[in-house]
Design a protein around this motif. Sequence first.
Motif: not given
Length: 180
Positions: A28-29, A141-146, A157-159, A164-166
């Motif tokens: 994921e990283f 995954a979703f990756v938030l970019l700073g 996403k598996r978290g 529905q939460d995704v």
Amino acid sequence: MTGRRAGTGDVGDPAGRVELVYRATAGEFREALRASESASAAGRWGRGLLVGSALLGVLGGALPLALGGRADPKVPVMLAVALLGLVVLPWWQARYVHRRAAARGEHRAVVDDWGVTVTHTRGSDPARWQRMAGYAETRRAFVLLGRAPYAVVLLPKRGARGPQDVARLRALLDRNLSRA
């Protein structure tokens, strides 16, 4: 006063808050770092230079050999540097970041209209939406970019509790950030 931060939805508000619980993997990283690199002009430029160096190395080695000559001794060095930059370095970066995250144990991310707060065994890392440049979505995954180079927040996403939460997380991100 209800104890909520201004601008957040109630826990029961389906559109106002999403919680993820996870231990991120090295894979994921790798995806997150690749997405960050693709979203940044410097990352795309650097990757282009490495690919160009590899192509020139192959061409510089193959052309003289095809014409009956000898390849320049610098050619293997060019190819080795390109291979290191394109394959080994991203793998090493992902492993390094994964080891640091793994040492912090289980992560709990709360994403709401305020921003994202990731809590782990060593504390919490809050980030308002204004500190983010955008987000990317990968397969896992979703990756938030700073706004700073290589500043990312990984949200696997598996978290999430389910599909529905995704979908709610994607809608929340679309509402607060632009897609990279």
